[in-house]
Design an enzyme around this catalytic site. Structure first.
Site, PDB file in Angstrom:
ATOM      1  N   TYR A   3     -10.529   2.526   5.963  1.00  0.00           N
ATOM      2  CA  TYR A   3      -9.552   2.135   4.946  1.00  0.00           C
ATOM      3  C   TYR A   3     -10.176   1.200   3.920  1.00  0.00           C
ATOM      4  O   TYR A   3     -10.766   0.177   4.268  1.00  0.00           O
ATOM      5  CB  TYR A   3      -8.372   1.445   5.625  1.00  0.00           C
ATOM      6  CG  TYR A   3      -7.141   1.307   4.771  1.00  0.00           C
ATOM      7  CD1 TYR A   3      -6.244   2.357   4.655  1.00  0.00           C
ATOM      8  CD2 TYR A   3      -6.871   0.127   4.096  1.00  0.00           C
ATOM      9  CE1 TYR A   3      -5.100   2.234   3.885  1.00  0.00           C
ATOM     10  CE2 TYR A   3      -5.734  -0.009   3.322  1.00  0.00           C
ATOM     11  CZ  TYR A   3      -4.851   1.055   3.227  1.00  0.00           C
ATOM     12  OH  TYR A   3      -3.719   0.923   2.453  1.00  0.00           O
ATOM     13  N   SER A   4     -10.051   1.553   2.635  1.00  0.00           N
ATOM     14  CA  SER A   4     -10.631   0.740   1.569  1.00  0.00           C
ATOM     15  C   SER A   4      -9.775   0.827   0.319  1.00  0.00           C
ATOM     16  O   SER A   4      -9.603   1.911  -0.254  1.00  0.00           O
ATOM     17  CB  SER A   4     -12.054   1.210   1.251  1.00  0.00           C
ATOM     18  OG  SER A   4     -12.563   0.523   0.123  1.00  0.00           O
ATOM     19  N   ASN A   5      -9.258  -0.319  -0.114  1.00  0.00           N
ATOM     20  CA  ASN A   5      -8.460  -0.353  -1.337  1.00  0.00           C
ATOM     21  C   ASN A   5      -9.260   0.070  -2.568  1.00  0.00           C
ATOM     22  O   ASN A   5      -8.695   0.539  -3.558  1.00  0.00           O
ATOM     23  CB  ASN A   5      -7.911  -1.766  -1.537  1.00  0.00           C
ATOM     24  CG  ASN A   5      -6.902  -2.136  -0.467  1.00  0.00           C
ATOM     25  OD1 ASN A   5      -5.830  -1.565  -0.377  1.00  0.00           O
ATOM     26  ND2 ASN A   5      -7.265  -3.094   0.375  1.00  0.00           N
ATOM     27  N   GLY A  16       2.923  -0.619   3.926  1.00  0.00           N
ATOM     28  CA  GLY A  16       2.243  -1.527   3.027  1.00  0.00           C
ATOM     29  C   GLY A  16       2.345  -2.971   3.459  1.00  0.00           C
ATOM     30  O   GLY A  16       3.410  -3.425   3.903  1.00  0.00           O
ATOM     31  N   SER A  57       0.779  -1.231   0.000  1.00  0.00           N
ATOM     32  CA  SER A  57       0.000   0.000   0.000  1.00  0.00           C
ATOM     33  C   SER A  57       0.814   1.287   0.000  1.00  0.00           C
ATOM     34  O   SER A  57       0.232   2.376  -0.099  1.00  0.00           O
ATOM     35  CB  SER A  57      -0.976   0.002   1.173  1.00  0.00           C
ATOM     36  OG  SER A  57      -2.003  -0.943   0.943  1.00  0.00           O
TER      37      SER A  57
END
Length: 367
Positions: free
Chosen positions: A180-182, A322, A84
């Site tokens: 948090y969201s990809n 990440g 990330s």
């Protein structure tokens, strides 16, 4: 990445297999001791660090072994999947386009991707670009709904990742809370491609990687499953009580704009140093990037693809971090020019191990 984080990883002590490699020059160093502890006490196959002082002098560190099968040494400053941390690169490209007047931070997703984002409680006409970058969109995270092993050998289009997310209802109303969201960064990447008419990887390479001379950083090409330069193997457990497996080779397309990049700790130090020094963004956009909201515990705050975290010696450091199956990286830079990044070659097995990785960063920046 959340898919990897969602898989609880069991504890395994690898001390006998992975004795710390300690250079004479760094034997008594607090950073080296921290890395040795990550291997000895927390079961990391390997740990790597790169630390840069205020004058730009860099020291690299390793502990453990690069390959549990062969017992080979850990390559100094070896390439790793940075997960990330990729989000910061994506955010920089978006903010550069904001500075060029091609994207509006407070424009809606539908301005650029009309009709694409619809679902239960989800409407792209009410979600802004700023909310994507700051994780305040309320969009569900596709990453918690995919399986690492299923995705490992598949090429996945970004639109497919979005489709996975939109099968689920919104986590919250846009702008109401941090979560948090990809999925947010898949959409940010799609907006970049729509506005520029070019692949995200090309824009990232041209606007960041080549611009500041990141010689060991790249966006893997479609179908590229290996790591190009010397690297430690990455290890993963799925399911939680399964064996620790070599997960180095994988198709990272499921991570895309949210986590696909490969780099080194030293290149990450350079990237965050150049970013915070204002060499990648105009002052107005960098100020927006550094405007944060609370994000979870431990004083972590999230800006636009950039986090701040308190230091034990005072002040904060700026970075991201990440997780992706096989690797975890933590680190960042201070406003006065110190920089450090630490990587371990499996995602930490419990909260205490994860804290020890952060402690190693703190020791590097406060030492």
């Amino acid at each position: 990445m959340s898919a990897a984080v969602a898989v609880a990883i069991g504890v395994m002590t690898l001390g006998a297999l992975a004795p710390p490699s300690v250079s004479a020059a760094a034997g008594a160093d607090a950073v080296q001791r921290a890395l040795n502890g990550l291997v000895r006490d927390d079961g990391m196959p390997a740990a790597l660090a790169s630390v840069q002082d205020r004058d730009g002098r860099t020291r690299t560190y390793t502990a453990g072994v690069g390959d549990l099968t062969t017992g080979s040494k850990v390559p100094r400053d070896g390439q790793v999947r940075i997960g990330s941390n990729t989000k910061t690169f994506t955010a920089v490209v978006v903010l550069q386009l904001v500075g060029e007047g091609k994207i509006g931070l407070d424009a809606t997703v539908d301005t650029y991707l009309p009709g694409l984002v619809r679902g239960e409680g989800i409407d792209g006409r009410h979600i802004t670009v700023r909310q994507l970058l700051q994780h305040t969109s309320g969009l569900p995270d596709y990453g918690v709904h995919i399986d690492d092993d299923e995705m490992r050998n598949r090429y996945v289009e970004p639109r497919e990742l979005l489709d996975i997310a939109l099968r689920h209802k919104a986590d919250a109303e846009p702008g109401k809370t941090w979560g948090y969201s990809n999925t947010n960064y898949v959409l940010a990447g799609l907006i970049v491609q729509k506005v520029t008419g070019r692949p995200l990887a090309e824009e990232m390479d041209r606007r960041i990687i080549k611009r500041i001379g990141l010689r060991h950083t790249y966006f893997p090409a479609p179908g590229e499953m290996t790591i190009r330069e010397p690297h430690p193997q990455g290890y993963h457990r799925n399911p939680a009580d399964g064996p620790l497996r070599d997960f180095t080779e994988m198709d990272p397309s499921w991570a895309w704009a949210a986590g696909q990049l490969i780099s080194t700790n030293s290149d990450l130090n350079r990237f965050f140093t150049e970013l915070l020094a204002g060499r990648l963004l105009p002052a107005a956009q960098l100020a927006q990037m550094r405007t944060t909201v609370p994000a979870g515990t431990s004083g972590l705050r999230y800006g636009l693809g950039l986090t701040s975290r308190p230091l034990s010696c005072g002040g904060v450091y700026w970075g991201h971090g990440g997780d992706i199956a096989g690797y975890e990286t933590r680190g960042g830079v201070t406003d006065d020019g110190r920089a450090a990044n630490v990587t371990v070659t499996t995602i930490p097995t419990d909260d205490s191990a994860a804290e020890h990785v952060k402690d190693a960063v703190d020791k590097a920046l406060c030492g």
